[in-house]
Design an enzyme around this catalytic site. Structure first.
Site, short mmCIF file in Angstrom:
data_model
loop_
_atom_site.label_atom_id
_atom_site.label_comp_id
_atom_site.label_asym_id
_atom_site.label_seq_id
_atom_site.Cartn_x
_atom_site.Cartn_y
_atom_site.Cartn_z
N THR A 206 2.77 41.06 14.75
CA THR A 206 1.72 39.96 15.15
C THR A 206 2.61 38.77 14.28
OG1 THR A 206 -0.15 41.04 15.20
CG2 THR A 206 -0.30 38.59 14.43
N ASN B 164 2.71 46.52 26.63
CA ASN B 164 2.14 47.49 26.03
C ASN B 164 1.07 48.06 26.79
OD1 ASN B 164 1.48 44.58 25.45
ND2 ASN B 164 -0.43 45.27 24.46
N GLN C 206 7.20 47.52 21.93
CA GLN C 206 7.08 48.54 22.49
C GLN C 206 8.33 49.20 23.08
OE1 GLN C 206 4.35 50.37 22.76
NE2 GLN C 206 2.81 49.01 21.86
N SER D 62 7.79 46.08 15.22
CA SER D 62 6.85 46.53 14.43
C SER D 62 7.14 47.83 13.91
CB SER D 62 5.43 46.30 15.23
OG SER D 62 4.52 47.03 14.40
N THR E 10 6.97 37.41 -2.50
CA THR E 10 7.57 38.57 -2.83
C THR E 10 7.73 39.41 -1.90
OG1 THR E 10 6.69 38.03 -5.06
CG2 THR E 10 7.75 40.10 -4.71
N CYS F 21 -5.88 46.47 21.11
CA CYS F 21 -6.42 45.19 20.89
C CYS F 21 -7.51 44.90 21.67
CB CYS F 21 -5.51 44.30 21.14
SG CYS F 21 -4.08 44.15 20.24
#
Ligand SMILES: Cc1ncc(COP(=O)(O)O)c(C=O)c1O
Length: 377
Positions: free
Chosen positions: A70, A149, A178, A198, A236, A322
């Site tokens: 995302t 997806n 995907q 991801s 960081t 989702c």
């Protein structure tokens, strides 16, 4: 439990988890600190970056660690559009993107960019003829995912980039969440400029991922602060997550061809089986990723099937994780014009290399039983 929802998330690979724990235990310094401990930690971070850059065929300084797909998609859409806005304001996005692209593109249009949508055919594949007509001299960004997806459809990225390059100087972003680790992905194979990955979709840890840019491509940040990640992603950097991401990426491309073959065999077998039911319609197109099989049971709600399968220890999902808790109909299925009889009954089986033939056989037995009770098939 037979877990067949790997497009939602995957089980963390034990080696990835070990890496994460080991780096947390031994190299927990701030990689920006100038003391030796900081330097050592930074070296580890740079080595993770280098390994990923090698695999994706780009340079080290073009790998930006993020919190996942995302954030990488938000960074790509906002960051590239802003960086190149002097060239024009026109942006093209496919209709079937993940919400992290669609919602970001809608925000772009609210602030004055001219966003247009690339339509798909009934197989959920972008229509290249229409794309050709949509690309303009002032198009600055085109974003199309590699594998959808919800359906597993593979998008024709190589053809897309030829069309885009012939008519504009637009940057091409590809959401590979995907596709990475399921089909070949790198900057050399695909003539594109930015790739989103991801980690948790490839047996890595949730809350981690990256955006990779092709050499010489530049981007504006969306987070401002201490200037970490070459000023593109302040905050960081989590070295344990970065090193674990590099591990997950290395594991995902090891033995890729054999893994593709394994997933393909399992999904082909499943598709043949599903096609024997008169009330089942396979939604995934022929040109699909090997790990996703999407289908629909006529006039039966997806949730009913999911619950019935779950009672017998089989975990699948509706077309996307989702949207599965939302009642609205999937934008992808709508764009494909799936008929009313089928659109509410869509189920997605998504595999990983941890699945095996026995599990698929068990799925078939349970599915038949459930269909018998619910449909009388
Ligand atoms: C195609 C695609 N893009 C982006 C994302 C978002 O990734 P993340 O969960 O890492 O934010 C997902 C997650 O399902 C996805 O399937």
């Amino acid at each position: 439990m037979i877990y067949l929802d790997n497009s939602a998330t995957t089980k963390v690979h034990p080696e990835v988890l070990n890496t994460f724990v080991a780096v947390n235990e031994k190299f927990w310094a701030n990689p920006a600190s100038i003391h030796t401990f900081g330097h050592q930690t930074n070296e580890l971070l740079q080595s993770a970056r280098e390994q990923i850059a090698d695999i994706l065929k780009t340079s080290n300084e073009k790998i930006f660690f993020t919190s996942g797909g995302t954030e990488s998609n938000n960074l790509a859409i906002f960051g590239l559009a802003h960086k190149y806005k002097q060239r024009g304001k026109h942006v093209l996005i496919s209709e079937i993107e993940h919400p992290s692209i669609i919602e970001t593109a809608k925000k772009l249009s609210e602030i004055g960019f001219d966003v247009e949508w690339i339509p798909v055919n009934s197989e959920g594949i972008i229509i290249l003829d229409t794309l050709e007509k949509l690309v303009r001299k002032d198009t600055i960004l085109v974003s199309v995912m590699h594998v959808n997806n919800e359906t597993g459809a593979i998008q024709p990225i190589e053809e897309l980039s030829k069309i885009v390059r012939a008519q504009s100087r637009a940057l091409i972003h590809m959401d590979a969440v995907q596709s990475f680790g399921k089909i070949p992905v790198d900057f050399k194979i695909l003539d594109i400029d930015a790739i989103t990955i991801s980690s948790h979709k490839i047996h890595g840890l949730k809350g981690s991922g990256l955006l990779a840019l092709k050499k010489f491509v530049e981007i504006e940040p969306i987070l401002y602060g201490g200037g970490q990640e070459s000023g593109i992603r302040s905050g960081t950097t989590s070295v344990p997550l970065a090193v674990a991401t590099a591990k997950a990426i290395r594991l995902a491309v090891t033995d890729l061809q054999n893994n593709i073959l394994k997933l393909q065999t399992l999904s082909d077998d499943l598709m043949v089986y599903l096609n024997t039911f008169p009330s089942v319609k396979v939604i995934s197109p022929a040109k699909k990723a090997p790990h996703i099989v999407t289908f629909s049971v006529q006039k039966v709600k997806g949730e009913v099937m999911i619950n019935a399968l779950q009672e017998q220890d089989i975990i699948v999902s509706t077309s996307s994780a989702c949207s599965s808790r939302q009642t609205k109909t999937s934008h992808v299925l709508k764009a494909m014009h799936i008929s009313d009889d089928y659109i509410k009954g869509v189920l997605r089986v998504s595999l990983s290399t941890l699945n095996n033939q026995q599990e698929i056989d068990q799925f078939k037995i349970v599915f038949k039983r459930v269909m018998n009770v619910i449909k009388g098939d």
